[in-house]
Design an enzyme around this catalytic site. Structure first.
Site, short mmCIF file in Angstrom:
data_model
loop_
_atom_site.label_atom_id
_atom_site.label_comp_id
_atom_site.label_asym_id
_atom_site.label_seq_id
_atom_site.Cartn_x
_atom_site.Cartn_y
_atom_site.Cartn_z
CG HIS A 281 42.99 53.89 33.11
ND1 HIS A 281 42.04 54.05 34.49
CD2 HIS A 281 42.06 53.61 32.16
CE1 HIS A 281 40.24 53.53 34.40
NE2 HIS A 281 40.78 53.88 32.60
CG ASP A 293 36.84 53.12 33.67
OD1 ASP A 293 38.23 52.82 32.80
OD2 ASP A 293 36.18 53.71 33.35
CD GLU A 325 41.40 56.44 30.82
OE1 GLU A 325 40.94 56.75 29.43
OE2 GLU A 325 40.56 56.79 32.16
CD GLU A 326 38.09 57.32 34.21
OE1 GLU A 326 37.61 58.12 34.16
OE2 GLU A 326 38.05 55.56 34.14
CG HIS A 448 33.38 56.67 34.42
ND1 HIS A 448 33.55 57.98 33.71
CD2 HIS A 448 33.85 56.05 34.58
CE1 HIS A 448 34.31 57.72 33.15
NE2 HIS A 448 34.53 56.71 33.88
ZN ZN Z 1 39.02 53.20 31.60
#
Ligand code: ZN
Ligand code: NAG
Ligand code: NAG
Ligand code: NAG
Ligand code: NAG
Ligand code: NAG
Length: 508
Positions: A281, A293, A325-326, A448
């Site tokens: 992503h 991420d 995606e998130e 995150h």
């Molecule tokens: Zn991810």
């Protein structure tokens, strides 16, 4: 775009990338084509492709990605590549430009789609005389009217609140109190709204807190909280004893829709009826730049796509960079949902690469099995196992439970799997012995968060995993011998029943 039928292909990559600055690297090092006798490229073989993966190249790209994230600072006050931000827009341009440099080896397309984004600014729940600490507004909840508190009696809903008949007749003006279980939080909120409730509280079936998402917005959704079973228990007792629990709910939130974009890139060569597909992503969360991420997966795909151009392929290879995606796997959901049946069948398998270099990593393989997932998923799982074993490396299995972009593929009959290195989970003592790092800490202590920057990747793990991704691509690009034929497009019933997540949020 080759083989993608009626997808809505809004713009071509060439036009997206036209205004781009100079590419980051000159022609990558060590990539003269592998040529045969007549000067034609040799069929890809796994050892040769793996040997070309360069950690220096990966890290240089990661530094560039962080610079792109910084372009969001003006609007967000910090680097981020969240959808809708300048940092994400430039990430897409960057990927497109890098692919564009590879000439006519690939055909590229972009796919724009509407993405629902929510933000909760403030929330408060009062139940009788207590302000339960565990109360948290669900993601994608609507605000209370005029972003003002609403007042009402709490009404206990029967069973798990999955049927209209579970809701009391006199719910109008009240706050529905619903047990977690069976159906989604979104369904509960919707049924509560239709029954006249002004807000809803979903309490956990165990003592833990409950933070989830309502998923796709519905006009019937009411402002909705999650609550721990522990905080719910005394309230349930009162309600069952016929006592009145006057309550207050307040949520200040927004839910809006923006457009964002998937990038899909496919080899011109190779049998278009038999494709190996892989994805990562392109977006991050709002809170940070998302270099691990999923900058790591994004760049792993780019590295493999770049090195693959020195070889010929027998089967088509399709790379995807998903957006949203998130926010709940929006890009991959949209892609699979709009895939015509005959195109679905051409995807022999989908491989998900999300978080390839967590600082406190474990080598994790999704435990995708043929018992629960479309046939072929287990063969892919075993390919990863065999590779780690052949390198003398340890690995663990992790649940294949809907937390990343493989979800829509599995639900629609396409075999899938993937590898990861860990997010907010805690490394065990045993895993410390297996992988090094530190037991008791998260696999990715910056998951995150703002600190998910270039220093937040373990380069050893990232290189190893990129070599494994190269292995997976080389294997299936060269041959599907021994890999099961595609069958149904809807097969994953056990998976459907068991899956609690859709992306990072609990849905039920
Ligand atoms: Zn991810
Ligand atoms: C998204 O794109 C569609 C189609 O191009 C357009 O009609 C719509 O207005 C756009 N929405 C936003 C919020 O920009
Ligand atoms: C992997 O999944 C299968 C079911 O599909 C299950 O029987 C097995 O216990 C799982 N293994 C691990 C290590 O989770
Ligand atoms: C694999 O794990 C074992 C402990 O279970 C450990 O002794 C060994 O050194 C690990 N191997 C590698 C390559 O880290
Ligand atoms: C990566 O992890 C290994 C094993 O835990 C460790 O020895 C190494 O120092 C780490 N490297 C980086 C760059 O973080
Ligand atoms: C009485 C009734 O309609 N029960 C249904 C409630 O919802 C669950 C889950 O959707 C069904 O399985 C029940 O049949």
């Amino acid at each position: 775009m080759v083989g993608l039928g009626r997808l809505s292909l809004i713009a071509t990559i060439a036009s997206v990338s036209a205004q781009l600055q100079k590419p980051l690297l000159s022609q990558p090092d060590g990539v003269l084509p592998e040529t045969g006798e007549k000067g034609s490229k040799l069929l890809v073989d796994t050892e040769s492709l793996q040997a070309r993966i360069s950690i220096e190249s990966l890290v240089k790209h990661a530094e560039a990605l962080y610079e792109l994230a910084k372009s969001s600072e003006e609007e967000f006050g910090h680097p981020t590549r969240v959808i809708g931000s300048e940092g994400h827009r430039r990430t897409l341009e960057y990927v497109a430009a890098e692919i564009d440099r590879l000439g006519d080896y690939y055909k590229s397309s972009t796919q724009s789609f509407p993405a629902v984004m929510g933000q909760v600014f403030q929330s408060r729940l009062v139940l009788g005389h207590s302000v339960p600490e565990s109360a948290s507004a669900m993601s994608l909840t609507p605000p209370t009217p005029h972003k003002e508190p609403v007042y009402g009696e709490l009404a206990l809903v029967d069973s798990e609140g999955c049927n209209t008949s579970d809701y009391p007749h006199e719910l109008s003006g009240k706050i529905a109190f619903i047990k977690r279980g069976t159906c989604s939080f979104g369904t509960k909120s919707e049924l509560a709204g239709r029954a006249g409730a002004i807000a809803a509280v979903v309490f956990n079936s165990n003592a833990d807190g409950l933070s989830g998402t309502l998923g796709v917005p519905s006009p019937d959704h009411v402002p909705t909280f999650g609550l721990s079973g522990k905080d719910a228990e005394p309230v349930i007792e009162k309600l069952k004893a016929g006592k009145v629990v006057d309550s207050i709910a307040f949520i200040d939130s927004v839910v809006n829709t923006i457009n964002t974009t998937n990038i899909v890139v496919q080899t011109v060569e190779g049998d278009p009826e038999n494709c190996v597909m892989l994805g990562a992503h392109s977006d991050s969360v709002t809170e940070g730049p998302g270099i691990n991420d999923d900058g790591s997966g994004t760049l792993t795909l780019l590295e493999v796509a770049t090195r693959l151009t020195q070889f010929s392929v027998k089967n088509c290879v399709r790379f995807a960079w998903w957006a949203g995606e998130e926010e709940g796997l929006l890009g991959s959901d949209y892609y699979v949902a709009t895939l015509p049946e005959e195109e679905n069948k051409k995807i022999r398998l989908f491989m998900d690469y999300d978080m390839m270099g967590s600082p406190n990593f474990a080598y994790q393989i999704y435990n995708a099995t043929n018992a629960v997932n479309p046939t072929g998923s287990e063969q892919l799982r075993d390919l990863y196992i065999d590779w780690y074993k052949s390198k003398g490396l340890n690995y663990t299995f992790i649940p294949f439970d809907g937390r990343s972009d493989y979800d829509a593929f599995i639900r629609n009959g396409i075999p899938g799997g993937g590898i990861a290195t860990g997010a907010e989970g805690i490394k065990t003592k045993e895993e410390e012995l297996m992988f090094g790092g530190k037991a008791g800490d998260w696999y990715d202590p910056c998951y995150h968060q703002l600190c998910d920057d270039v220093s937040n990747v373990n380069t050893t793990a990232w290189l190893i995993n990129t070599q494994l991704v190269a292995h997976s691509v080389a294997t299936y690009a060269a041959s599907f011998e021994g890999f099961p034929e595609r069958v149904a497009t809807k097969a994953a019933t056990v998976y459907d029943q068991d899956t609690l997540y859709h992306g990072r949020y609990l849905v039920r």
